[in-house]
Design a protein around this motif. Structure first.
Motif, PDB file in Angstrom:
ATOM      1  N   UNK A 136       0.809  -1.219   0.000  1.00  0.00           N
ATOM      2  CA  UNK A 136       0.000   0.000   0.000  1.00  0.00           C
ATOM      3  C   UNK A 136       0.846   1.275   0.000  1.00  0.00           C
ATOM      4  N   UNK A 137       2.035   1.220   0.578  1.00  0.00           N
ATOM      5  CA  UNK A 137       2.904   2.405   0.547  1.00  0.00           C
ATOM      6  C   UNK A 137       3.285   2.737  -0.887  1.00  0.00           C
ATOM      7  N   UNK A 138       3.691   1.739  -1.646  1.00  0.00           N
ATOM      8  CA  UNK A 138       4.095   1.971  -3.032  1.00  0.00           C
ATOM      9  C   UNK A 138       2.921   2.461  -3.872  1.00  0.00           C
ATOM     10  N   UNK A 139       1.759   1.856  -3.702  1.00  0.00           N
ATOM     11  CA  UNK A 139       0.585   2.250  -4.471  1.00  0.00           C
ATOM     12  C   UNK A 139       0.157   3.668  -4.091  1.00  0.00           C
ATOM     13  N   UNK A 140       0.214   4.001  -2.821  1.00  0.00           N
ATOM     14  CA  UNK A 140      -0.148   5.353  -2.384  1.00  0.00           C
ATOM     15  C   UNK A 140       0.812   6.392  -2.975  1.00  0.00           C
ATOM     16  N   UNK A 141       2.099   6.067  -3.029  1.00  0.00           N
ATOM     17  CA  UNK A 141       3.049   6.984  -3.663  1.00  0.00           C
ATOM     18  C   UNK A 141       2.721   7.168  -5.135  1.00  0.00           C
TER      19      UNK A 141
END
Length: 153
Positions: free
Chosen positions: A21-26
């Protein structure tokens, strides 16, 4: 293509729950793909990637501790399914396939959880210690997440 990427980001969630989710949010916050008109618009807010990144860093650190429970215990496994679903749905939403992305993310999370545990166990056995295997898994999760989110753009 988006459903395959949703499945793959789910695999990343199975390896490291908060990295996906961190990568997708970025990706969403940087405008690599647009989810602003979807139910997952929050993933593109400016503070969302920072929160998930903090959680991902904490997870990367705590994963190295011997007291960390197995990823296959119910709470850990459930977290991976939820974050895989969230990350997969966000990728799917970028192409109007929110529900398909959610399902693909869940399937990927299950694959990543069990497959990641098996590969890490074999790597740890070959190194005769867990730390090198854990660090390799961390690198695969972070690099894989960046490549997957970059491919969505």
């Amino acid at each position: 293509m988006f459903l395959l990427l949703a499945l793959l980001i789910g695999v990343i969630a199975g390896l490291r729950a908060m990295t996906a989710p961190a990568a997708v949010a970025w990706g969403a916050a940087l405008g690599w793909f647009d989810v602003s008109q979807t139910p997952l618009a929050i993933m593109g807010y400016q503070w969302t990637p920072w929160i998930f990144t903090l959680l991902a860093v904490v997870e990367l650190i705590t994963d190295q501790l011997p007291s960390t429970p197995s990823r296959k215990v119910p709470v850990q496994f459930g977290a991976r399914i939820v974050t895989g679903a969230l990350a997969g749905a966000t990728i799917g939403a970028a192409s109007s396939l929110l529900f398909g992305g959610l399902i693909a993310g869940v399937i990927g999370a299950v694959i990543g959880t069990y497959g990641g545990a098996a590969v890490r166990s074999r790597l740890a056995a070959s190194f005769a210690k867990d730390l090198p295997a854990a660090l390799i898994e961390d690198a695969v999760a972070v690099i894989g997440a960046v490549l997957i989110v970059g491919a969505v753009a």
